[in-house]
Design a protein around this motif. Sequence first.
Motif, PDB file in Angstrom:
ATOM      1  N   GLY A   1       0.807  -1.207   0.000  1.00 23.62           N
ATOM      2  CA  GLY A   1       0.000   0.000   0.000  1.00 23.62           C
ATOM      3  C   GLY A   1       0.846   1.265   0.000  1.00 23.62           C
ATOM      4  N   ASP A   2       0.187   2.382  -0.262  1.00 27.23           N
ATOM      5  CA  ASP A   2       0.885   3.663  -0.322  1.00 27.23           C
ATOM      6  C   ASP A   2       1.498   4.042   1.026  1.00 27.23           C
ATOM      7  OD1 ASP A   2       0.327   3.983  -3.001  1.00 27.23           O
ATOM      8  OD2 ASP A   2      -1.561   5.044  -2.612  1.00 27.23           O
ATOM      9  N   TRP A   3       0.774   3.800   2.124  1.00 24.61           N
ATOM     10  CA  TRP A   3       1.293   4.156   3.439  1.00 24.61           C
ATOM     11  C   TRP A   3       2.532   3.327   3.766  1.00 24.61           C
ATOM     12  CZ3 TRP A   3       0.286   8.481   5.596  1.00 24.61           C
ATOM     13  CH2 TRP A   3      -0.947   9.095   5.384  1.00 24.61           C
TER      14      TRP A   3
ATOM     15  N   LEU B   1      10.489   6.959   4.318  1.00 20.92           N
ATOM     16  CA  LEU B   1      10.831   7.930   5.360  1.00 20.92           C
ATOM     17  C   LEU B   1      11.595   7.317   6.536  1.00 20.92           C
ATOM     18  CD1 LEU B   1       7.545  10.035   5.509  1.00 20.92           C
ATOM     19  CD2 LEU B   1       9.690  10.581   4.349  1.00 20.92           C
ATOM     20  N   SER B   2      11.613   6.003   6.661  1.00 25.02           N
ATOM     21  CA  SER B   2      12.248   5.378   7.820  1.00 25.02           C
ATOM     22  C   SER B   2      13.736   5.704   7.958  1.00 25.02           C
ATOM     23  CB  SER B   2      12.022   3.863   7.817  1.00 25.02           C
ATOM     24  OG  SER B   2      12.597   3.281   6.681  1.00 25.02           O
TER      25      SER B   2
END
Length: 59
Positions: A15-17, A24-25
């Motif tokens: 998924g996008d999230w 970003l991690s």
Amino acid sequence: MSKEPWGSWVPVDQGDWNRLGRALSPLIPLAFAGLFVKVPVAVRRGRRNSGQMVAGSSA
């Protein structure tokens, strides 16, 4: 990723999230490093400037 019973790896969630989180991690440790650098510098500057008199004040 999850391992199937016959041994191959398959992605669990695409998924996008999930993609955004993986992108970003790497920034999370950098943010903590910046915080641990910024706070002591700000404290040191505050101590250094605390000895200076404010312009216009009389002693």
